[in-house]
Design an enzyme around this catalytic site. Structure first.
Site, PDB file in Angstrom:
ATOM      1  N   ARG A   1       0.823  -1.220   0.000  1.00 12.40           N
ATOM      2  CA  ARG A   1       0.000   0.000   0.000  1.00 12.40           C
ATOM      3  C   ARG A   1       0.851   1.262   0.000  1.00 12.40           C
ATOM      4  NH1 ARG A   1      -0.124  -4.628   1.471  1.00 12.40           N
ATOM      5  NH2 ARG A   1       0.309  -4.086   3.633  1.00 12.40           N
TER       6      ARG A   1
ATOM      7  N   CYS B   1      -6.031  -2.390   8.682  1.00 12.05           N
ATOM      8  CA  CYS B   1      -4.901  -1.737   8.019  1.00 12.05           C
ATOM      9  C   CYS B   1      -5.339  -0.314   7.743  1.00 12.05           C
ATOM     10  CB  CYS B   1      -4.526  -2.447   6.716  1.00 12.05           C
ATOM     11  SG  CYS B   1      -3.290  -1.534   5.729  1.00 12.05           S
TER      12      CYS B   1
ATOM     13  N   CYS C   1      -0.981   2.811  12.504  1.00  8.31           N
ATOM     14  CA  CYS C   1      -0.446   1.811  11.584  1.00  8.31           C
ATOM     15  C   CYS C   1      -0.435   0.529  12.385  1.00  8.31           C
ATOM     16  CB  CYS C   1       0.956   2.178  11.103  1.00  8.31           C
ATOM     17  SG  CYS C   1       1.756   0.836  10.173  1.00  8.31           S
TER      18      CYS C   1
ATOM     19  N   THR D   1       1.582   5.804   8.186  1.00  8.67           N
ATOM     20  CA  THR D   1       2.298   5.828   6.914  1.00  8.67           C
ATOM     21  C   THR D   1       2.123   7.186   6.239  1.00  8.67           C
ATOM     22  OG1 THR D   1       0.414   5.068   5.602  1.00  8.67           O
ATOM     23  CG2 THR D   1       1.824   3.366   6.580  1.00  8.67           C
TER      24      THR D   1
ATOM     25  N   THR E   1      -3.729   2.202   6.123  1.00  7.30           N
ATOM     26  CA  THR E   1      -3.445   2.712   4.785  1.00  7.30           C
ATOM     27  C   THR E   1      -4.428   2.169   3.756  1.00  7.30           C
ATOM     28  OG1 THR E   1      -1.110   2.778   5.417  1.00  7.30           O
ATOM     29  CG2 THR E   1      -1.617   3.067   3.094  1.00  7.30           C
ATOM     30  N   ALA E   2      -4.899   0.943   3.949  1.00  5.95           N
ATOM     31  CA  ALA E   2      -5.844   0.356   3.004  1.00  5.95           C
ATOM     32  C   ALA E   2      -7.168   1.105   2.966  1.00  5.95           C
ATOM     33  CB  ALA E   2      -6.091  -1.113   3.358  1.00  5.95           C
TER      34      ALA E   2
ATOM     35  N   LYS F   1       7.476  -6.326   9.424  1.00  5.42           N
ATOM     36  CA  LYS F   1       6.989  -7.160   8.323  1.00  5.42           C
ATOM     37  C   LYS F   1       7.939  -8.313   7.994  1.00  5.42           C
ATOM     38  CE  LYS F   1       4.104  -3.610   6.152  1.00  5.42           C
ATOM     39  NZ  LYS F   1       2.831  -4.337   6.336  1.00  5.42           N
TER      40      LYS F   1
END
Length: 243
Positions: free
Chosen positions: A51, A85, A199, A129, A87-88, A169
């Site tokens: 993303r 999430c 985040c 983010t 950012t999604a 991650k």
């Protein structure tokens, strides 16, 4: 007759954050037995395009894969869908249009929580983010309630946030926590009274290093889980009252 409650979770971004969200759902749901716990179906497929890179123009859009996940959750019978999430949420409207089940917005759950506090924080630091910061969802929602938002600088994002997030991650959770704690401490030093960990990798990482900044932080994913649990409890109470 109302559709049976079944929470759909559009996850995989990343997979550890999705597992943490499932844990938060358990923590948010008072239950005396397995049967009283919140029912969910989880799409924890991590092969979604990055993303952050997509919004920076450095990679493909994740929207086709997100739409596929939404389709699968609807086919599974989801009555509501949550996306752990931040950012999604850039693609929230497109996903909502494609879904028969309503999507729950993480920012709405967060703002509602802050307004419910005995004392509303006048200034919060926002860890997120670049895509989430640029979208402005949190800034607008909080500004409408008289809450100022302090954002990381570009240098702070590059020095601490990005490497900290990607450390999580790749499984180096404590390394990520050490970097993200430095960012959190910098925002507090600049005048933030409380923090929004917007985040989903951030709270996982900070817990791994037992960072004291957690004492003045709010986790939007946790607050989204609490919103989901609220809907389940309403359904559960109504169902067992009438059966």
């Amino acid at each position: 007759m109302a559709k049976p409650f079944l929470l759909g979770v559009l996850g995989g971004m990343g997979p550890l954050a999705t597992l943490d969200f499932q844990h938060q759902l358990l923590l948010a749901t008072p239950a005396q037995s397995d049967q009283q716990q919140l029912p969910s179906v989880v799409w924890n497929v991590p092969q979604v395009a990055d993303r952050q890179k997509a919004l920076a123009g450095l990679g493909p859009s994740p929207l086709p894969q997100l739409l596929h996940g939404i389709e699968k959750l609807n086919q599974a019978g989801a009555s509501h869908i949550a996306i752990p999430c931040n950012t999604a949420h850039h693609w929230f409207e497109a996903l909502s249009r494609a879904s028969a089940a309503p999507l729950l917005h993480i920012v709405d759950a967060t703002v509602e929580h802050l307004l419910s506090l005995p004392k509303k924080p006048p200034r919060v630091g926002l860890i997120a983010t670049q895509g989430t910061l640029d979208a402005g969802w949190y800034q607008r929602g909080l500004a409408a309630q008289g809450i100022d938002v302090l954002q990381p600088s570009t240098e702070e994002l590059q020095q601490w946030f990005v490497p900290g997030c990607y450390a999580v991650k790749r499984g180096a959770v404590s390394e990520g926590g050490e970097r993200l704690a430095l960012l959190a401490e910098a925002l507090l030093a600049r005048g933030a009274e409380q923090l929004l960990l917007a985040c989903t990798e951030v709270p996982v990482a900070l817990r791994a290093v037992n960072s004291p900044v957690l004492d003045v932080s709010h986790d939007p994913a946790q607050l989204l889980a609490q919103r989901c649990a609220h809907y389940w409890l309403e359904y559960r109470d109504s169902y067992f009252t009438h059966t």
